[in-house]
Write a protein that holds these residues in place. Sequence first.
Motif, short mmCIF file in Angstrom:
data_model
loop_
_atom_site.label_atom_id
_atom_site.label_comp_id
_atom_site.label_asym_id
_atom_site.label_seq_id
_atom_site.Cartn_x
_atom_site.Cartn_y
_atom_site.Cartn_z
N PHE B 73 0.83 -1.20 0.00
CA PHE B 73 0.00 0.00 0.00
C PHE B 73 0.86 1.26 0.00
N GLU B 76 2.48 1.85 -3.41
CA GLU B 76 1.52 2.29 -4.43
C GLU B 76 1.04 3.71 -4.15
N LYS B 80 1.67 7.60 -6.37
CA LYS B 80 0.59 8.41 -6.93
C LYS B 80 0.58 9.84 -6.38
N ASP B 268 14.92 -18.73 -33.92
CA ASP B 268 13.67 -18.13 -33.42
C ASP B 268 12.51 -18.43 -34.37
N ARG B 269 12.75 -18.34 -35.67
CA ARG B 269 11.72 -18.69 -36.66
C ARG B 269 11.41 -20.19 -36.60
N LEU B 272 8.97 -21.66 -34.05
CA LEU B 272 7.52 -21.59 -34.26
C LEU B 272 6.94 -22.92 -34.73
N PHE B 273 7.79 -23.78 -35.27
CA PHE B 273 7.33 -25.08 -35.76
C PHE B 273 7.28 -26.14 -34.66
N ILE B 299 3.33 -29.14 -37.77
CA ILE B 299 2.98 -27.83 -38.32
C ILE B 299 3.47 -27.68 -39.75
N GLY B 300 4.64 -28.26 -40.05
CA GLY B 300 5.19 -28.17 -41.40
C GLY B 300 6.69 -28.36 -41.40
N ASN B 301 7.32 -27.97 -42.49
CA ASN B 301 8.78 -28.10 -42.63
C ASN B 301 9.43 -26.73 -42.64
N PHE B 302 10.56 -26.64 -41.96
CA PHE B 302 11.32 -25.40 -41.93
C PHE B 302 12.74 -25.69 -42.41
N ASP B 303 13.25 -24.86 -43.30
CA ASP B 303 14.62 -25.01 -43.82
C ASP B 303 15.26 -23.65 -43.95
N GLU B 304 16.46 -23.52 -43.46
CA GLU B 304 17.19 -22.27 -43.68
C GLU B 304 18.67 -22.56 -43.75
N ASN B 305 19.36 -21.87 -44.64
CA ASN B 305 20.82 -22.01 -44.78
C ASN B 305 21.51 -20.75 -44.33
#
Lengths: 367, 367
Positions: B73, B76, B80, B268-269, B272-273, B299-305
Motif C-alpha cells: 500500500f 503504491e 501516486k 527463433d523462426r 515456431l514449428f 505444423i510443417g517443414n522449416f529449412d534455412e541455410n
Amino acid sequence: MKLVFTKSNLTKAVNIVMKAVPTRTTMTILECILIDATTNVIKFTANDMELGIETIVEGDIIEKGKVALDAKFFSEFIRKLPDNEITLETDNNFIATIECENTKINIAGKSGEDFSYLPAIVKEKKITLSQFSLREVINQTLFSISMLDNNKLMTGELFEVSDNKLKVVGLDGHRIAIRNVTLEEHYNTIKAIVPGKTLSEISKILSTDAEAMVNVYFTNNHILFEFDNTLVVSRLIEGDYFKIDQMLSNDYETKITINKKEFLESIDRANLFIKESDKKPIIISIQDGSLKVNVKSAIGNFDENIEINKDGKDIMIGFNPKFLIDALRVIDDETVDIYLVNPKSPCFIRDKEQNYVYLILPVNFVA
Amino acid sequence: MKLVFTKSNLTKAVNIVMKAVPTRTTMTILECILIDATTNVIKFTANDMELGIETIVEGDIIEKGKVALDAKFFSEFIRKLPDNEITLETDNNFIATIECENTKINIAGKSGEDFSYLPAIVKEKKITLSQFSLREVINQTLFSISMLDNNKLMTGELFEVSDNKLKVVGLDGHRIAIRNVTLEEHYNTIKAIVPGKTLSEISKILSTDAEAMVNVYFTNNHILFEFDNTLVVSRLIEGDYFKIDQMLSNDYETKITINKKEFLESIDRANLFIKESDKKPIIISIQDGSLKVNVKSAIGNFDENIEINKDGKDIMIGFNPKFLIDALRVIDDETVDIYLVNPKSPCFIRDKEQNYVYLILPVNFVA
C-alpha cells in the motif's frame, strides 16, 4: 498460386484481418485467413461470423489462386522473417511454400471452399467522417458499456445519425457516456446498435491520420466500415435502445468547475483506499471554493482538498471512483464542469456545447 | 516520529526494499517496510527471511521514532502523490499520517517490535567489482538455472573466486552457463551457492553506471552485497556444487564461426514449428561453408541455410531451440564460435578468452 509481397505490406494486411480471427472456435476454418488471388487483386479475409474483415494487399500475382492458412501461425511467422521480399506459393494439394532470403517453409493450407466470405451489403444509408474522429468517439465512450451478456443491448453502442450529427452512446445501468460529432454533410435519420467487440477491434485498425476518411454504411442487420483498402462488416444488435433522453436533464442545484488533472489524480489516489470487495464510495463534499475528496475504509482515511469555482448549493455525494476516473481520463479539456442536483440524483460531466455528456449515478453512503 | 522526504528519494528507497517483500506470506509483519529513524539516519528495511534489504534514505528527521507500514500500500500510494515534499508522522498508537500538498491520509502502522532486522554479517571475505559487471554476469547466466525445487543446488548459482577471477555458474541438467570476470584485486579462494531469487532481485536494483562499485562479502551461510546506501543480505544454499570441470572439454571435431544475429533469428523462426508438448528438436546440419537449420513437425517443414566458416568434420545434431536462443541472446559478440564433437556430446559456445562458456546437451532425433 504464386504471390510476392514486401514484408511490410504483408504484415500490415495480416495485422488488419487478424482482428476478425476468433481466439477460440470449434470451426477450424474460422481460424484461417483466406488469401484470394483469383482476380486481379490479392484479397485477405477473416470472418468470425459476427465480424468480418477484408483487405486488399499490395503484391505481385505471378500465378492466380487461393488458399486458407492458419491465421495465428502465418501472422507470427511472417513477423519473424527478415525485412525483404516474401514469396507465397501453393501446389494442387494446398501445401503452401513461403520463401524469404535463405528461409523456406512448407505448411498445409486449405482450399478455402468452405470459407465464409463477407455478406454483401447494400450501400444505401451512408455517413462519412474522419477515421480519427471515429476512433476518438469509440475510445471516449466504449469503457461505459457492460461486459456482461445478460443484457445484450448494454454490450453495444448506439450510433444515431440525425441531420449533420452523429451521436454515440454507451451505458451499463450505472452510467451513460455520450459523444456528439458534427458531420460535414447532412443525412437522414439512422439508428443502429453496434457490438462493443466490433468497435473495440475497429478502433485498433483505424488510421490516426486526421485526413483519412471512413465511409460507414448501415442496413437493418449490418454495419459496414469502408476505409483505405479495407472493409469491416459487423452484425448489429437487434432491439430498441434505451430511451436515454428521459434520463438527461439540464437542471441542476450545484455547478462546479474543476481542474481535470487535479481531480483525476486525487480520485486515483483515493481509489487505493477502496477494495473491489467492499464497494465503499468516495465522498465528495462541495462548498464555496473547495471540493473535498474523502474515503474512510478498513485501510485508513483519505482527505484531499481541491480548489473549485462553485455556483449554487453545497452538497455531499458519494461515487464509485472508477466511474469518475473512466470519464475524466477521456476528456481532453483542462477544466471540466460538473452539474449536480442532490445526493440521490445523477451527476453530469459535460461541456457547454455538449460534445460530451457523462452521466454517473451516485452511491449511497453513511456520513 | 516525524520525517520529511522528497518524493523521488522516498520512491527510490521504497522501490529498492520492495524487492525483499514477499508476495505471499502468513506473517503479516514480513509484508511491511520497517521505517527506522531512531538514530540520526532514516533506514528502510524489508526482509522475507531468505533475502533482506536495508537502505538509508535521504530525508529530515523532525522527530525520532520507528514504524512498520504495509509495503504494498505504502509503495503504491506514494507513487501516486504529486512530485513534492512528503511528510510522514506517527502517533503513540502507530497511526501514520502522510501529507503531501493538499492530500492527507491516516493508515494504521505497527510498532515494528517483532520485525526481523538483517542478520549481522562478519565482513571478512570480500570482493569488489562494478555494479554493472555484477548485473551483467547475473543476466548472462541466470536463465540456465532450474526453476524446479526438486534439486535445490540447481536453483542457485555458484560464485567462485580465485585469485583475481570471479566465475559465475548456472546449470539445470541440460545446459551450463559460465561467465568469468576479471577483478581488480587478488583474493583468496571463495565458493558460495547464491539463490537464483536473490540474484534476480539484486540485478534489478544494481546501478547501470559503470563507475559504481559493489562490495560482496561471504560467510558460511550468507552473502552480503553493499553498494550506494544499500545492504542486501541473502542466505546461501548449502551443499557442494556440481563438479563442472569434468563436463568441460576443449576437444572438438567440428568448429564453426557464425553470425550471431542470423543464427539467433533463424532458430527463433524455426522455434515456431515446435509446440511445447511435442518436444521436437531442431536439426542443425553443418557442412563446408554452410549450416542448415531444419525442423519437420506436425505444423510443417522449416529449412534455412546460413553461411559459416567451418573447421573439421561435417555433423548433423539436434537441439532444443530454447537453449540455443537463451545463450545466443546474452552474447554481445557479432560472431560466435561453436565447438562440437558428435551428435551425442554437448556443444560449446565460447569465446577465445573463455569469458563465456555455454554448454548445451544435444537431443536425439530421427533423421
